[in-house]
Write a protein that holds these residues in place. Sequence first.
Motif, short mmCIF file in Angstrom:
data_model
loop_
_atom_site.label_atom_id
_atom_site.label_comp_id
_atom_site.label_asym_id
_atom_site.label_seq_id
_atom_site.Cartn_x
_atom_site.Cartn_y
_atom_site.Cartn_z
N LYS A 34 48.27 16.18 -11.71
CA LYS A 34 49.27 17.19 -11.39
C LYS A 34 48.67 18.17 -10.38
CE LYS A 34 51.72 16.97 -15.81
NZ LYS A 34 52.20 17.74 -16.99
N ALA A 65 52.35 12.64 -3.43
CA ALA A 65 53.36 12.03 -4.29
C ALA A 65 53.41 10.52 -4.06
CB ALA A 65 54.73 12.67 -4.02
N ASP A 84 51.76 13.86 -9.37
CA ASP A 84 52.92 14.74 -9.57
C ASP A 84 52.63 16.03 -8.80
OD1 ASP A 84 54.44 13.08 -11.26
OD2 ASP A 84 53.20 13.65 -12.97
N HIS A 100 60.64 10.72 -2.97
CA HIS A 100 59.93 11.30 -4.12
C HIS A 100 60.52 12.61 -4.63
CE1 HIS A 100 56.93 8.22 -3.79
NE2 HIS A 100 56.66 8.56 -2.53
N ASP A 157 61.46 13.57 -8.39
CA ASP A 157 60.65 12.72 -9.25
C ASP A 157 59.22 13.24 -9.23
OD1 ASP A 157 59.61 10.71 -10.81
OD2 ASP A 157 59.69 9.18 -9.24
N ARG A 158 58.39 12.71 -8.34
CA ARG A 158 57.01 13.16 -8.27
C ARG A 158 56.81 14.33 -7.31
NH1 ARG A 158 55.60 7.42 -8.47
NH2 ARG A 158 55.14 7.42 -6.23
#
Length: 430
Positions: free
Chosen positions: A2, A20, A25, A58, A61-62
Amino acid sequence: MKLSIIGSGYVGTTIAACFAELGHDVVNVDIDEDIVAALNDGRSPIHEPGLDELVAEHAGDRLRATTDYEEILDTDATFLALPTPATDDGSIDLGAVKAASTSLGETLAAKDDYHLVVTKSTVVPTTTEEVVGPRIAAASGKTVGEEFDIAMNPEFQREGTAVEDFLAPDKIVLGAHTDRAYDLLDDIFAPLVERADEPPVVKTGIREAEMIKYANNAFLAAKISLANDLANICKEFGVDSAEVLDAIGLDSRIGSAFLGAGLGWGGSCFPKDTAAIIAAARGRGYEPRLLQAAVDVNDGQPERMLDLLRERFDPEGKRVAVLGLSFKPGTDDIRGSRSIPLVEALLDAGADVVGYDPVATENMRELFPDIDYADSAAAALVDADAALVATDWDEFAALDEQFDEMREPVVIDGRRIVTRRDGIDYESLV
């Protein structure tokens, strides 16, 4: 992992989307609500080939964006990707970096576990250690090297190929002081190292990593200026500079990259970075004569181009088309564009200027709202007395019969991309 990225300009948006893409993330933190909304809607706030697709793929989402620093608490590492613009004396303005470091520190005060802060912005040596780290420590009440670490990871992304440069790098530079910081950086970049066929990973100190970025850009800027200086000499002797530079580029000690002589370098990096390292060196009592000479050569190229025009006629009252407004093809960025001093000088001379660029017109309009702008290169050439080619967009190389629409087909080519033919008073800058 992350990751949080503070800043969503050219660097911040690109690395966020690319991280990403690598499977991390990522949350982008920015104070501009419009940029945040665009990213969350799957739209890139900047023009960069390949970036729109990554952001669209992305987002939601990420990859997500926010104005809330609290989102950083749920991440393992934060990258500072903030602007460091030049001041009047060439030194960098650290206002954004300082403000973000303080805000980050205030946020990390509530974080119980270890966090890594990585400077991605281009900053002179000692900045991460003497500005970023202490400000975070003061605002968080935490100790550098224990509860959080600082590191430096310079970027080597060229506008127009930034996504490709990140995902297929020539090198990855990691500057840190502790094994824990290096281990986390290794984890962050492991997917990239695997994907990019094991590029060299340079592990060094923080100050060395900061300096590598400046040395990299200063060397390339100086190489271009040397090529231009040699090309200018060639022109004085009636020598074809392209043949000379192509030949010396075959020498493995020299290489062919960055030997394209012409109107000079611009953009957000070379002008700012050379000015910054020159100012930093002078601040330590050293005069960087070679780097200053590289800047002087670069600054002189637009005037040489205008001299070629003046040899043909006085620009006053003449309509002059400036083809290419961005500092290079593939981007809408006009920072440091060589077309800017051209337009300024033409206006000072009383010329009627019309500009054209495939993507950078609106950015240039903010700087020069009162000149004319055409919606195509062909339209810009209609009834023009001269055309100055400032950016090497491919479409300018394809121009031919469009020059017949000019009143006086004078073409001064700053990038040597137009094909010389009968019926055109053509001259290349070099």
